[in-house]
Design a protein around this motif. Structure first.
Motif, short mmCIF file in Angstrom:
data_model
loop_
_atom_site.label_atom_id
_atom_site.label_comp_id
_atom_site.label_asym_id
_atom_site.label_seq_id
_atom_site.Cartn_x
_atom_site.Cartn_y
_atom_site.Cartn_z
N GLU A 110 -5.17 13.25 0.09
CA GLU A 110 -4.76 11.90 0.50
C GLU A 110 -5.07 10.97 -0.67
OE1 GLU A 110 -5.25 8.46 3.95
OE2 GLU A 110 -6.22 10.42 4.19
N ARG A 118 0.65 5.48 0.25
CA ARG A 118 -0.25 6.59 0.59
C ARG A 118 0.49 7.92 0.48
NH1 ARG A 118 -1.67 9.10 5.66
NH2 ARG A 118 -0.37 7.56 6.74
N VAL A 172 -4.36 7.02 -2.03
CA VAL A 172 -3.93 5.68 -1.61
C VAL A 172 -4.05 4.72 -2.78
CG1 VAL A 172 -4.39 3.74 -0.07
CG2 VAL A 172 -4.64 6.08 0.78
N ARG A 228 0.85 -1.18 0.00
CA ARG A 228 0.00 0.00 0.00
C ARG A 228 0.89 1.24 0.00
NH1 ARG A 228 -2.55 3.08 4.25
NH2 ARG A 228 -4.70 3.68 3.76
#
Length: 247
Positions: free
Chosen positions: A146, A82, A148, A80
């Protein structure tokens, strides 16, 4: 152990596996250091242009930017990634920037739970690597970003991919003694040095408690969405770490 939660479409189950999870790697950019601030002409220019050095698409104009990656030992690609940024620009301009730049990379909007308002945007995408989410919020004359991106192939290799429509919780114990997790009316004990275990759960809000001999019980609440994987870890000193969003 095989159990069924009321209303669940698929059975919840604990499954032991060798996850080899490493931890959060962070690359930070902050306006407090002149070496890390964009050139002033980029900071105050009207046009948002992409920064070729950013791991995820980001404009060259920012007052703060940080990139966080969750990685697994033995697998090069992160689970992941971000991006957080504060961009001194109108929300509409930042939204237009991301729709353009993400489109160039083959990201497609899925319109699942999309929110587009004057002061807030939330969009989901199908990216070439896996699911992705963009959130924009108007704050103090700037736009907070943000972004992701999840890597489905890495999650599958690491055995942390949730079942369709479900979420997954991974429990790891690296303490020098046993640790016990109680969540969703289930209790699981992990002895020192044993592999992590995973539990598939329906999306929802779950109070949980971690107990370790010689330490006070540590209680918290975890909110999990479909498609997410979280890790709950007991550290070497016996303290429960903050939940880590793995995938």
């Amino acid at each position: 152990m095989r159990t069924v939660r009321t209303g669940a479409r698929t059975p919840a189950r604990w499954r032991a596996f060798a996850c080899g999870l490493a931890f959060l790697g962070i690359c930070m950019f902050a306006a407090s250091s002149s070496a890390l601030v964009p050139h002033l002409s980029a900071l105050f220019s009207g046009e948002l242009t992409p920064d070729p050095e950013a791991k995820l698409p980001a404009p060259t104009r920012f007052s703060y930017r940080g990139t966080h990656t969750t990685v697994v030992s033995g697998i090069e690609a992160p689970l992941r990634t971000r991006l957080e940024a504060t961009v001194p620009a109108d929300l509409g301009d930042v939204l237009a920037f991301y729709r353009t730049e993400l489109g160039k990379l083959g990201w497609q909007e899925t319109h699942d739970g999309a929110v587009i308002a004057a002061d807030r945007v939330q969009l989901t995408f199908a990216s070439p690597l896996g699911p992705a989410l963009l959130e924009l919020n108007r704050k103090d004359g700037s736009t907070a970003v943000e972004l992701v991106q999840k890597n489905a192939e890495t999650a599958t290799k690491a055995n942390v991919m949730p079942e369709p429509g479900q979420a997954k919780v991974v429990f790891s114990n690296i303490a020098e003694t046993d640790a016990v997790l109680t969540i969703d009316a289930r209790t699981v004990t992990r002895a020192r040095g044993t592999n992590a275990v995973a539990l598939d759960l329906p999306p929802g809000k779950y109070p949980y408690e971690v107990t370790v001999p010689g330490h006070p019980a540590q209680a918290n609440t975890l909110v999990i969405a479909a498609g997410d994987t979280w890790e709950l870890t007991v550290g070497r000193d016996g303290d429960a770490w903050s939940p880590l969003h793995l995938y």
